[in-house]
Design an enzyme around this catalytic site. Structure first.
Site, PDB file in Angstrom:
ATOM      1  N   GLY A  94       0.823  -1.206   0.000  1.00  0.00           N
ATOM      2  CA  GLY A  94       0.000   0.000   0.000  1.00  0.00           C
ATOM      3  C   GLY A  94       0.858   1.257   0.000  1.00  0.00           C
ATOM      4  O   GLY A  94       0.577   2.228  -0.699  1.00  0.00           O
ATOM      5  N   ARG A  99       7.263   1.780   1.108  1.00  0.00           N
ATOM      6  CA  ARG A  99       7.579   0.363   1.264  1.00  0.00           C
ATOM      7  C   ARG A  99       7.971  -0.246  -0.085  1.00  0.00           C
ATOM      8  O   ARG A  99       8.803  -1.142  -0.155  1.00  0.00           O
ATOM      9  CB  ARG A  99       6.420  -0.401   1.899  1.00  0.00           C
ATOM     10  CG  ARG A  99       6.898  -1.688   2.551  1.00  0.00           C
ATOM     11  CD  ARG A  99       5.801  -2.409   3.298  1.00  0.00           C
ATOM     12  NE  ARG A  99       5.247  -1.612   4.362  1.00  0.00           N
ATOM     13  CZ  ARG A  99       3.999  -1.696   4.783  1.00  0.00           C
ATOM     14  NH1 ARG A  99       3.175  -2.558   4.220  1.00  0.00           N
ATOM     15  NH2 ARG A  99       3.563  -0.947   5.758  1.00  0.00           N
ATOM     16  N   SER A 109       0.111  -4.572   5.640  1.00  0.00           N
ATOM     17  CA  SER A 109      -0.098  -4.755   7.069  1.00  0.00           C
ATOM     18  C   SER A 109      -1.591  -4.903   7.325  1.00  0.00           C
ATOM     19  O   SER A 109      -2.421  -4.549   6.481  1.00  0.00           O
ATOM     20  CB  SER A 109       0.451  -3.561   7.843  1.00  0.00           C
ATOM     21  OG  SER A 109      -0.216  -2.389   7.438  1.00  0.00           O
ATOM     22  N   ASP A 145      -1.070  -4.369  14.028  1.00  0.00           N
ATOM     23  CA  ASP A 145      -1.784  -3.917  15.222  1.00  0.00           C
ATOM     24  C   ASP A 145      -2.886  -4.938  15.511  1.00  0.00           C
ATOM     25  O   ASP A 145      -3.141  -5.816  14.687  1.00  0.00           O
ATOM     26  CB  ASP A 145      -2.360  -2.504  15.048  1.00  0.00           C
ATOM     27  CG  ASP A 145      -3.170  -2.345  13.792  1.00  0.00           C
ATOM     28  OD1 ASP A 145      -2.612  -1.879  12.772  1.00  0.00           O
ATOM     29  OD2 ASP A 145      -4.359  -2.696  13.801  1.00  0.00           O
ATOM     30  N   ARG A 187       2.425  11.132  -8.608  1.00  0.00           N
ATOM     31  CA  ARG A 187       1.798  11.301  -7.271  1.00  0.00           C
ATOM     32  C   ARG A 187       2.612  10.668  -6.146  1.00  0.00           C
ATOM     33  O   ARG A 187       2.052  10.273  -5.109  1.00  0.00           O
ATOM     34  CB  ARG A 187       0.383  10.694  -7.248  1.00  0.00           C
ATOM     35  CG  ARG A 187      -0.603  11.485  -8.065  1.00  0.00           C
ATOM     36  CD  ARG A 187      -1.930  10.784  -8.131  1.00  0.00           C
ATOM     37  NE  ARG A 187      -2.853  11.548  -8.959  1.00  0.00           N
ATOM     38  CZ  ARG A 187      -3.903  12.209  -8.486  1.00  0.00           C
ATOM     39  NH1 ARG A 187      -4.201  12.161  -7.215  1.00  0.00           N
ATOM     40  NH2 ARG A 187      -4.665  12.900  -9.297  1.00  0.00           N
ATOM     41  N   ARG A 221       6.658  -0.415  10.845  1.00  0.00           N
ATOM     42  CA  ARG A 221       5.860  -0.959   9.748  1.00  0.00           C
ATOM     43  C   ARG A 221       6.663  -0.956   8.465  1.00  0.00           C
ATOM     44  O   ARG A 221       6.600  -1.878   7.671  1.00  0.00           O
ATOM     45  CB  ARG A 221       4.614  -0.103   9.497  1.00  0.00           C
ATOM     46  CG  ARG A 221       3.506  -0.308  10.465  1.00  0.00           C
ATOM     47  CD  ARG A 221       2.350   0.563  10.044  1.00  0.00           C
ATOM     48  NE  ARG A 221       1.357   0.619  11.102  1.00  0.00           N
ATOM     49  CZ  ARG A 221       0.047   0.539  10.897  1.00  0.00           C
ATOM     50  NH1 ARG A 221      -0.422   0.419   9.690  1.00  0.00           N
ATOM     51  NH2 ARG A 221      -0.776   0.589  11.895  1.00  0.00           N
ATOM     52  N   ARG A 281      -0.246  -8.710  -3.195  1.00  0.00           N
ATOM     53  CA  ARG A 281      -0.339  -7.583  -2.273  1.00  0.00           C
ATOM     54  C   ARG A 281       0.441  -7.949  -1.029  1.00  0.00           C
ATOM     55  O   ARG A 281       0.241  -9.017  -0.440  1.00  0.00           O
ATOM     56  CB  ARG A 281      -1.807  -7.294  -1.936  1.00  0.00           C
ATOM     57  CG  ARG A 281      -1.968  -6.432  -0.717  1.00  0.00           C
ATOM     58  CD  ARG A 281      -3.321  -5.818  -0.544  1.00  0.00           C
ATOM     59  NE  ARG A 281      -3.574  -5.488   0.842  1.00  0.00           N
ATOM     60  CZ  ARG A 281      -2.915  -4.557   1.554  1.00  0.00           C
ATOM     61  NH1 ARG A 281      -1.971  -3.832   0.987  1.00  0.00           N
ATOM     62  NH2 ARG A 281      -3.204  -4.355   2.821  1.00  0.00           N
TER      63      ARG A 281
END
Ligand code: HPA
Length: 234
Positions: free
Chosen positions: A20, A24, A90, A204, A43, A217, A87
């Protein structure tokens, strides 16, 4: 070039890892791939192509939520001929059976997003599912790597902040964890006849309130990346 991805035809590999977070994506490219070329910074949703154990692999940020992921997924498939998407992300643990840092393979996607109804109309509750070959392969690659995975249903929430949803009911019905993308990814993979699998790390936990820092993360997902990459080259 497509509308949201600034790559030329041929610059993106047929196999894509899709986190996402675009940072990362950069982290994966910098730390796991060789001969890396950045093909997009539109972007700041970075995309890179490199090689892993000699196989050409791209990494493309998806952004958060199904609407953002759907933009990048659709363009990857329709404009750049992508055939396989992992994908890597997290999630928030929901089930008492999952714990912080566990790795989860998304077998199916539940969602309160309107994307299912927008696609099928009001009385058809389509079930987006993972590609079985990828799921089976990732499960066994994980075993070979000594990683114990949990496999099950992932809830793609339409809102990160939502105190109106019956979380307990989803847990009672076996949902393992929540994120915001998997149902959309699996639906689009089915629509365009490509393969997709979600691999998640629990960052989490909704029951215990535990949470990793943003920095954690970004950097603590090595095992999950290795699992995705080792599955991709299998
Ligand atoms: N909810 C939604 N998405 C998430 C979460 C969460 O708790 N954790 C990581 N991604």
């Amino acid at each position: 070039m497509s509308t949201h991805i600034g790559a030329k035809k041929g610059e993106i590999a047929e196999t894509v890892l899709m986190p996402g977070d675009p940072l990362r994506a950069k982290f994966i490219a910098d730390n796991f791939l060789e001969d890396v070329v950045q093909y997009s910074s539109v972007r700041n949703m970075f995309g890179f192509t490199g090689t892993y154990q000699g196989k050409r692999i791209s990494v493309q940020g998806s952004g958060m939520g199904i609407p953002s992921l759907a933009i990048y997924t659709t363009e990857l498939i329709k404009e750049y001929g992508v055939k396989t998407i992992y994908r890597v992300g997290s999630c928030g643990g929901m089930s008492p059976d999952v714990h912080m840092r566990d790795i989860i393979l998304g077998q199916a996607g539940t969602t309160d997003s309107s994307i299912i109804e927008n696609t099928f109309g009001p009385n058809m509750y389509y079930s987006p599912i993972a590609d079985f070959e990828l799921l089976d392969s990732a499960y066994h690659v994980a075993e070979e790597m000594g990683i114990k995975t949990k496999v099950g249903n992932i809830f793609a929430a339409d809102r990160f902040y939502n105190d109106e949803i019956d979380t307990q009911k989803l847990i009672d019905y076996g949902v393992l964890a929540t994120e915001m993308e998997t149902s959309g990814l699996y639906l689009l993979a089915a629509k365009y006849h490509v393969r997709a699998l979600t691999i998640l790390t629990v960052s989490d936990h909704l029951l215990t309130g535990e949470a990793m820092s943003a920095k954690d993360r970004e950097t603590s997902f090595d095992e999950m990346m290795r699992l995705a990459l080792n599955t991709a080259v299998k």
